[in-house]
Design an enzyme around this catalytic site. Structure first.
Site, PDB file in Angstrom:
ATOM      1  NE  ARG A  34      -3.866   7.154  32.738  1.00 14.63           N
ATOM      2  CZ  ARG A  34      -4.228   6.277  31.840  1.00 14.63           C
ATOM      3  NH1 ARG A  34      -4.635   5.299  32.597  1.00 14.63           N
ATOM      4  NH2 ARG A  34      -4.735   7.086  30.819  1.00 14.63           N
ATOM      5  CB  ILE A  60      -6.057  10.920  28.869  1.00 17.29           C
ATOM      6  CG1 ILE A  60      -4.520  10.288  30.528  1.00 17.29           C
ATOM      7  CG2 ILE A  60      -6.638   9.232  29.799  1.00 17.29           C
ATOM      8  CD1 ILE A  60      -4.700  10.501  32.259  1.00 17.29           C
ATOM      9  CB  SER A  61      -1.098   9.102  26.273  1.00 19.16           C
ATOM     10  OG  SER A  61      -1.628   9.764  25.563  1.00 19.16           O
ATOM     11  CD  GLN A  62      -1.000   2.243  26.024  1.00 22.39           C
ATOM     12  OE1 GLN A  62      -2.141   1.875  24.804  1.00 22.39           O
ATOM     13  NE2 GLN A  62      -1.479   0.992  26.253  1.00 22.39           N
ATOM     14  CG  PHE A 203       0.190   9.856  20.322  1.00 17.82           C
ATOM     15  CD1 PHE A 203      -0.142  10.899  21.147  1.00 17.82           C
ATOM     16  CD2 PHE A 203       0.470   8.536  19.905  1.00 17.82           C
ATOM     17  CE1 PHE A 203       0.577  10.458  22.191  1.00 17.82           C
ATOM     18  CE2 PHE A 203       2.052   8.417  21.388  1.00 17.82           C
ATOM     19  CZ  PHE A 203       1.502   9.538  22.572  1.00 17.82           C
TER      20      PHE A 203
END
Length: 214
Positions: A34, A60-62, A203
């Site tokens: 990541r 950027i999503s968890q 989101f």
């Protein structure tokens, strides 16, 4: 992923503790670093289970949410996958470890350019990234075995549902952009669509048109 084994162990433990238990998903998340997708001030937080800002006002999503969405998508080795919302490219890179071919699309040209550089550096030859209005999908490449949408719509977009194969799965957040949304799994059947609600999420909204970032 990262050269620090202890940090990697903590990263994977955090993901598992949130319900990501699928072996192939965990292996993909161990393989894809990541940290390659997080730039600047937030680079040191790349291995924390939290969303982080990226360019163009996106995130950027968890990692645990990436893992849960990937797990729910149940990607098979021969699948052709569409991702709507390339963002940093992290989710597409995870999917590339699981699928035959990944098509990813984003309305922000800058994000697509930057993601392509990382894909090339990681030699992810089965990922193709496009700058386009993802709310319309990619009709020229349809149908898809799996579709993942990394932005929230009030309802599953009709064009995306139409591009899903019978027996295919789509995972996406739905709900008002200023409220808590629900992550749902849509399965296309011979007679219609089955819907399963997975968990609350948050989101960025799915917007039509191209971003003004060039």
């Amino acid at each position: 992923m990262t050269t620090d084994p202890e940090r990697l162990m903590q990263f994977l433990y955090a993901i598992r503790s949130k319900g990501v238990t699928d072996k192939r998903t965990l292996e993909a998340m161990e393989k894809i670093d990541r940290g390659r997708f997080v730039k600047g001030l937030f680079a040191e937080r790349a291995y924390e289970d939290m969303p982080l800002p990226i360019a163009c006002g996106q995130t950027i999503s968890q990692p645990s949410v990436v893992g849960l969405m990937t797990q729910a998508l149940n990607v098979q080795p021969r699948d052709k996958v569409l991702e709507v919302g390339t963002g940093s490219g992290y989710q597409a890179a995870i999917l590339s470890c699981l699928a035959r071919r990944v098509y990813t699309v984003d309305r922000h040209r800058r994000l697509v350019r930057e993601a392509k550089k990382v894909f090339d550096a990681l030699d992810l030859t089965n990922v193709t990234a496009f700058s386009a209005d993802g709310s319309h999908g990619l009709p020229d490449q349809a149908p898809f075995d799996r579709i993942l949408v990394a932005a929230a719509a009030e309802d599953p977009p009709g064009p995306l549902l139409a591009q899903l194969k019978v027996g295919g799965i789509m995972v996406l957040p739905v709900g008002q952009s200023d409220a808590v949304q629900s992550l749902i799994k849509v399965t296309r059947t011979e007679t219609g669509f089955d819907y399963d609600e997975l968990r609350p999420v948050r989101f960025v909204p799915l917007l039509e048109g191209m971003g003004q970032d060039d």
